[in-house]
Design an enzyme around this catalytic site. Structure first.
Site, PDB file in Angstrom:
ATOM      1  CE1 TYR A   1     -18.113  22.217  29.817  1.00 34.57           C
ATOM      2  CE2 TYR A   1     -18.559  20.073  30.791  1.00 34.57           C
ATOM      3  CZ  TYR A   1     -18.447  20.876  29.675  1.00 34.57           C
ATOM      4  OH  TYR A   1     -18.672  20.342  28.447  1.00 34.57           O
ATOM      5  CB  SER A   2     -15.693  21.570  37.992  1.00 33.70           C
ATOM      6  OG  SER A   2     -16.429  20.505  37.481  1.00 33.70           O
TER       7      SER A   2
ATOM      8  CB  SER B   1      -9.629  15.664  32.755  1.00 28.68           C
ATOM      9  OG  SER B   1     -10.347  15.368  33.914  1.00 28.68           O
TER      10      SER B   1
ATOM     11  CD  GLU C   1     -18.007  14.868  31.007  1.00 29.59           C
ATOM     12  OE1 GLU C   1     -17.108  14.643  31.816  1.00 29.59           O
ATOM     13  OE2 GLU C   1     -18.685  15.924  31.025  1.00 29.59           O
TER      14      GLU C   1
HETATM   15  C1  LIG Z   1     -11.142  12.489  38.026  1.00 30.56           C
HETATM   16  C2  LIG Z   1     -12.017  13.662  37.789  1.00 30.56           C
HETATM   17  C3  LIG Z   1     -11.951  14.350  36.593  1.00 30.56           C
HETATM   18  C4  LIG Z   1     -12.731  15.468  36.371  1.00 30.56           C
HETATM   19  N1  LIG Z   1     -12.600  16.155  35.198  1.00 30.56           N
HETATM   20  C5  LIG Z   1     -13.291  17.303  35.024  1.00 30.56           C
HETATM   21  C6  LIG Z   1     -13.113  18.115  33.866  1.00 30.56           C
HETATM   22  O1  LIG Z   1     -12.351  17.770  32.966  1.00 30.56           O
HETATM   23  N2  LIG Z   1     -13.774  19.281  33.765  1.00 30.56           N
HETATM   24  C7  LIG Z   1     -14.632  19.710  34.715  1.00 30.56           C
HETATM   25  O2  LIG Z   1     -15.211  20.764  34.567  1.00 30.56           O
HETATM   26  N3  LIG Z   1     -14.843  18.965  35.837  1.00 30.56           N
HETATM   27  C8  LIG Z   1     -14.189  17.776  36.009  1.00 30.56           C
HETATM   28  N4  LIG Z   1     -14.373  17.038  37.146  1.00 30.56           N
HETATM   29  C9  LIG Z   1     -15.234  17.598  38.182  1.00 30.56           C
HETATM   30  C10 LIG Z   1     -16.491  16.817  38.433  1.00 30.56           C
HETATM   31  O3  LIG Z   1     -17.416  17.025  37.441  1.00 30.56           O
HETATM   32  C11 LIG Z   1     -16.977  17.244  39.809  1.00 30.56           C
HETATM   33  O4  LIG Z   1     -16.042  16.779  40.730  1.00 30.56           O
HETATM   34  C12 LIG Z   1     -18.323  16.683  40.125  1.00 30.56           C
HETATM   35  O5  LIG Z   1     -19.296  17.249  39.331  1.00 30.56           O
HETATM   36  C13 LIG Z   1     -18.681  16.890  41.589  1.00 30.56           C
HETATM   37  O6  LIG Z   1     -18.491  18.206  41.991  1.00 30.56           O
HETATM   38  P1  LIG Z   1     -17.670  18.551  43.303  1.00 30.56           P
HETATM   39  O7  LIG Z   1     -16.389  17.856  43.232  1.00 30.56           O
HETATM   40  O8  LIG Z   1     -17.668  19.989  43.486  1.00 30.56           O
HETATM   41  O9  LIG Z   1     -18.504  17.866  44.456  1.00 30.56           O
HETATM   42  P2  LIG Z   1     -19.812  18.466  45.129  1.00 30.56           P
HETATM   43  O10 LIG Z   1     -20.747  18.914  44.095  1.00 30.56           O
HETATM   44  O11 LIG Z   1     -19.428  19.405  46.181  1.00 30.56           O
HETATM   45  O12 LIG Z   1     -20.425  17.138  45.756  1.00 30.56           O
HETATM   46  C14 LIG Z   1     -20.092  16.679  47.038  1.00 30.56           C
HETATM   47  C15 LIG Z   1     -21.070  15.585  47.390  1.00 30.56           C
HETATM   48  O13 LIG Z   1     -22.376  16.138  47.470  1.00 30.56           O
HETATM   49  C16 LIG Z   1     -23.265  15.388  46.670  1.00 30.56           C
HETATM   50  N5  LIG Z   1     -24.313  16.272  46.147  1.00 30.56           N
HETATM   51  C17 LIG Z   1     -24.166  17.496  45.608  1.00 30.56           C
HETATM   52  N6  LIG Z   1     -25.354  17.962  45.223  1.00 30.56           N
HETATM   53  C18 LIG Z   1     -26.283  17.025  45.522  1.00 30.56           C
HETATM   54  C19 LIG Z   1     -27.682  16.907  45.372  1.00 30.56           C
HETATM   55  N7  LIG Z   1     -28.408  17.861  44.809  1.00 30.56           N
HETATM   56  N8  LIG Z   1     -28.278  15.787  45.784  1.00 30.56           N
HETATM   57  C20 LIG Z   1     -27.574  14.792  46.356  1.00 30.56           C
HETATM   58  N9  LIG Z   1     -26.248  14.832  46.529  1.00 30.56           N
HETATM   59  C21 LIG Z   1     -25.613  15.946  46.116  1.00 30.56           C
HETATM   60  C22 LIG Z   1     -22.381  14.813  45.587  1.00 30.56           C
HETATM   61  O14 LIG Z   1     -22.961  13.649  45.031  1.00 30.56           O
HETATM   62  C23 LIG Z   1     -21.131  14.491  46.352  1.00 30.56           C
HETATM   63  O15 LIG Z   1     -21.279  13.253  46.979  1.00 30.56           O
HETATM   64  C24 LIG Z   1     -13.615  15.898  37.373  1.00 30.56           C
HETATM   65  C25 LIG Z   1     -13.697  15.194  38.568  1.00 30.56           C
HETATM   66  C26 LIG Z   1     -12.917  14.077  38.791  1.00 30.56           C
HETATM   67  C27 LIG Z   1     -13.027  13.335  40.082  1.00 30.56           C
END
Ligand SMILES: Cc1cc2nc3c(=O)[nH]c(=O)nc-3n(C[C@H](O)[C@H](O)[C@H](O)COP(=O)(O)OP(=O)(O)OC[C@H]3O[C@@H](n4cnc5c(N)ncnc54)[C@H](O)[C@@H]3O)c2cc1C
Lengths: 422, 394
Positions: free
Chosen positions: A121-122, A154, A237
């Site tokens: 997804y991400s 992951s 999930e």
């Molecule tokens: C250990 C780990 C495993 C993962 N495994 C997977 C996986 O298997 N597959 C996959 O697809 N993804 C995976 N992820 C990704 C995970 O889903 C994303 O990291 C998460 O959704 C946050 O996205 P980002 O890292 O881009 O942070 P961002 O979206 O850039 O967020 C940065 C900050 O902004 C805040 N923020 C963003 N939008 C808003 C809003 N509208 N209102 C308030 N605050 C906001 C967030 O809360 C965060 O504090 C994993 C992440 C981790 C840490």
């Protein structure tokens, strides 16, 4: 919702009937200390690995309230309940949105662990704002050609397939141009690179897709209808993440020993967010009588318990094909639990918490789980996003204004689509 | 670049602000000099290189720090080759070092210097000169395997060679015991060791190369601060002052608490700046994430804590400079508050960065590690709050 009647246990089956059925089946099929592929196959084909799935799809058609009964009988016999109907998010999603052909092809291999999934997804530019993803899929006859970058994936190196969300229409608002696929990973167009994590390991990866190919028969749901499928999958999930360590702080998984369940292998993270046994640790470090420690541990215990009880209620609400808003509460609550757990265990260890590695394996575990706490508060939708979901979908508060909601995606302000982390 | 050396030359000496609890222009100049030095000498890539190296100490840089900036000699009295500055100036320098996780043994040496300046000059003059010249790295060995950070945790035995071992005994002494969690203990040429005499706990100078000293590096969570376990087996030692001078020992502990607090305040401040910088730059939902109140409020709350932490550390340093009785309460308060603030801010920073913060390449975890471990060194927040409660009369 009425589940379909099972072969020998009807939906209305009483608790006692189910108990007797499970016990009888286990008596015939389970040898204490057993396990292995043969057992797994028998278990999956019996339907007891996923009691609430329909009978024709490897379940028993039981009402979800009876899950607990099945699990109890397994535990009593010394066998691990598989509970795939809770933990197998790939099969759950395919059962909710797939065609019969897809269910036939994918559910059993997933249940047996012959196929394993990961979540593509991400992207570097699309995390919380998943709908802003920029990986593109273009139709070419019966197949789709995929280009882009996924990240934080992951378990991608262990997986055979991935739930891929890709953009198939750029001229409509962002949610409306996405399509959901079950992408085979073993192909030249898929390049998986491990990302070095703060924990020292590399459970997650970045995945570069360059002319990767996926058959249209591997598409779940409608073309451009991927957002709906994604919501279902995210719901499953959250359910897993909210329940992962629920009430389990006292039941620490024995290190090393024991067969891993099918569910274990599904999420490489669930292992890491289970709590330590605070009570034992407090005794071991001689702080069992310390009033502050007692308050802290009792409070943490309370948080875990109420969340487990929330989880029971949430699961009852989580119907197929719809994500449960209650599940958001579980995940957010779990985030508070794991971060509180970090401070409790760190306080228990005191100075020795600064150690790591083989010098002090207990400290190493506490420190590693202090990072793992961010898997809960960031992974699978951050705490902030969970709060928005709770506020808007559960409480019905007015939605945040969304600047890009109705604009064709092509015209939206986007974050950078690719970035190399490995 | 304006160096502290030049700067000291132009003003004669640094002076703690008296009575006003406010930084002078000279203080600001010191801060910008040190900041420029740190940014130039210890960019993140260099910090990571030193993290991976067998030792974080590079003698040429260490000597340059002494020669060109006079940093090791900052709190060494002028008559022993230092700048004769006080705790306020030291707090400024430590804050700047804390901001960039500078992994050289500066805090350790500074703490040892504080101990040395509190001792008899007849004993400590030579050491102070060596420190000021950048010839030695020093540290304080206080805690032991059970991890206590006060006199009660000191079991290492000091035995007088020939004298009676009483308070006035200045003869040769021998130390036997095990010290642990010793910052930069592998690199230290000079160890200031807390040991127990029949008359009470005192601080002793031990030559790192002396017979009977054996050290091993500890595997630690904080990758930018090294710790060692030091075994002392009948090692020759010199008491810094009368061995049972518990008042001197307590004064030292309080000064150490404030110094560590200042470093933590710097770490917290920089960590918050990282979070705010990212919040302005990262776009999700078509806008910078800092435009979401969830993020904005996290950062605003963190600022309240960080500014308060700085105030606590500065006030502590100021109180020591004034020799104020308030030191007894401010020191444990500052250490507890700055520890908690740094850790909370480091958590916030991870959260604001999302998935990226979970990668080894991103610096967020380095600050998280420093904050989490640092809180437990020189007394945990809990131990320090407990001490504070006692000292305010509970
Ligand atoms: C250990 C780990 C495993 C993962 N495994 C997977 C996986 O298997 N597959 C996959 O697809 N993804 C995976 N992820 C990704 C995970 O889903 C994303 O990291 C998460 O959704 C946050 O996205 P980002 O890292 O881009 O942070 P961002 O979206 O850039 O967020 C940065 C900050 O902004 C805040 N923020 C963003 N939008 C808003 C809003 N509208 N209102 C308030 N605050 C906001 C967030 O809360 C965060 O504090 C994993 C992440 C981790 C840490």
């Amino acid at each position: 919702m009425t589940a379909r009647a099972g072969a020998d246990v009807p939906v209305e089956a009483s608790v006692e009937q189910v108990r007797a059925q499970v016990a009888a089946w286990l008596a015939e099929n389970w040898q204490p200390g057993g396990g292995g592929p043969q057992w797994r196959e028998r278990l999956v084909d019996s339907g007891w690995a996923a009691p609430t799935w329909p009978v024709e799809w490897f379940g028993r058609g039981l009402h979800r309230d009876l899950r607990r009964v099945v699990a109890e009988e397994f535990t009593r016999a010394g066998a691990k309940p598989a509970a795939l109907d809770v933990t197998q998010l790939f099969a759950n999603t395919i059962l909710a949105h797939g065609t019969d052909e897809q269910k036939r092809s994918f559910v059993r291999p997933l249940a047996l662990g012959e196929q394993q999934g990961c979540l593509l997804y991400s992207e570097p530019g699309a995390g919380s704002d998943l709908a802003a993803l920029q990986t593109r899929a273009e139709r070419d006859g019966d197949t789709w050609v995929v280009n882009g970058q996924k990240v934080w994936t992951s378990g991608a190196r262990e997986a055979t397939h991935g739930f891929l969300v890709a953009r198939t229409d750029w001229d409509v608002p962002k949610h409306r141009g996405l399509t959901f696929f079950w992408l085979p990973l073993d192909q030249p167009g898929v390049d998986i690179r491990p990302i070095h994590q703060v924990t020292g390991g590399s459970e997650f990866n970045e995945v570069f897709l360059t002319d990767a190919v996926v058959a249209d028969s591997h598409r779940l749901g409608e073309v451009d209808g991927g957002w709906r499928v994604l919501q279902t999958a995210l719901g499953f999930e959250r359910l897993i993440m909210g329940a992962a360590a629920g009430g389990s702080s006292r039941q620490r998984r024995p290190a090393g020993g024991g067969e891993t369940t099918l569910a274990d292998r599904q999420s490489p993270w669930t292992r890491q967010i289970g709590g330590a046994d605070y009570v034992e640790l407090a005794k071991k470090v001689g702080k069992a009588d310390d009033p502050v420690t007692r308050q802290e541990i009792a409070r943490l215990y309370t948080l875990e318990k109420v969340n487990a009880w929330n989880g029971l209620r949430a699961r009852a609400d989580a119907g197929r094909g719809a994500s449960s808003p209650l599940a958001s509460i579980g995940k957010l609550a779990m985030s508070r639990i794991v971060h509180t757990g970090v401070s409790v265990t760190t306080n228990l260890l005191g100075t020795s918490s600064v150690l790591d590695g083989d010098t002090d394996p207990v400290a190493a575990e506490v420190n590693r789980s202090s990072f793992a706490a961010f898997v809960t508060s960031i992974g699978g939708g951050t705490d902030q996003i969970q709060r928005n979901i709770i506020g808007e979908r559960v409480l019905g508060l007015p939605r945040e204004p969304e600047v890009d909601k109705l604009v064709p995606f092509r015209e939206v302000r986007k974050a950078q689509a690719t970035r190399r982390f490995s | 670049m304006l160096t502290t050396g030049q700067y000291l030359g132009s003003t004669g000496r640094l002076e703690a602000t008296v009575g006003t609890f406010e930084f002078t222009d000279d203080h600001e100049a010191l801060r910008s000099t040190v900041r420029a030095f740190v940014e130039e000498t210890f960019p993140e890539a260099q910090v990571r290189r030193l993290m991976a190296a067998p030792s974080a100490l590079e003698r040429p840089v260490w000597e340059r720090m002494a020669r060109e900036l006079g940093l090791q000699g900052l709190v060494v009295p002028e008559e022993h080759g230092g700048a004769g500055a006080g705790p306020v100036e030291l707090a400024i320098v430590l804050e700047e070092f804390g901001r960039r996780l500078v992994p050289v043994p500066f805090l350790s040496t500074a703490l040892a210097t504080i101990a040395l300046t509190g001792g008899d000059r007849a004993v400590t003059a030579g050491y102070l000169e060596a420190v000021a010249e950048g010839r030695v790295v020093a540290t304080v060995a206080l805690a032991e395997d059970d991890g206590g950070w006060d006199a009660a945790g000191v079991h290492c035995a000091a035995v007088s060679d020939d004298g009676d071992g009483g308070a006035g005994d200045r003869g040769g002494w021998r130390l036997t015991g095990t010290k642990s969690f010793v910052p930069d203990g592998m690199d230290a040429d000079l160890l200031v060791v807390a040991a127990r005499t029949p008359a009470g706990v005192g601080l002793f100078a031990v030559d790192g190369a002396a017979d009977g000293v054996s050290r091993s590096e500890l595997e630690v969570f904080d990758l930018t601060r090294r710790l060692a376990r030091v075994r002392l087996d009948g090692v020759a030692a010199t008491p810094l002052s009368a061995p049972a001078d518990t008042a001197a020992f307590d004064r030292f502990l309080d000064a150490a608490r404030v110094a560590v607090a200042a470093e933590q305040a710097g770490g917290a401040d920089f960590t918050l700046a990282m979070a705010v910088g990212y919040a302005k730059e990262r776009v999700q939902f078509g806008r910078a994430i800092g435009s979401f109140q969830a993020i904005k409020h996290l950062c605003a709350d963190a600022l309240v804590d960080v500014e308060s932490a700085r105030s606590a550390a500065y006030y502590g340093a100021w109180a020591i400079a004034q020799d104020s009785p308030e030191v007894a309460t401010v020191a444990p308060l500052a250490k507890a508050f700055c520890s908690d603030t740094f850790f909370a801010t480091a958590q916030t920073n991870m959260q604001v960065h999302g998935g990226i913060s979970f990668t080894y390449e991103h610096p967020a975890h380095l600050y998280y590690r420093r904050a989490k471990s640092g809180a437990q060194l020189w007394g945990s927040p809990r131990a320090n709050r407990d001490l504070l409660a006692t000292r305010i009369g509970l």
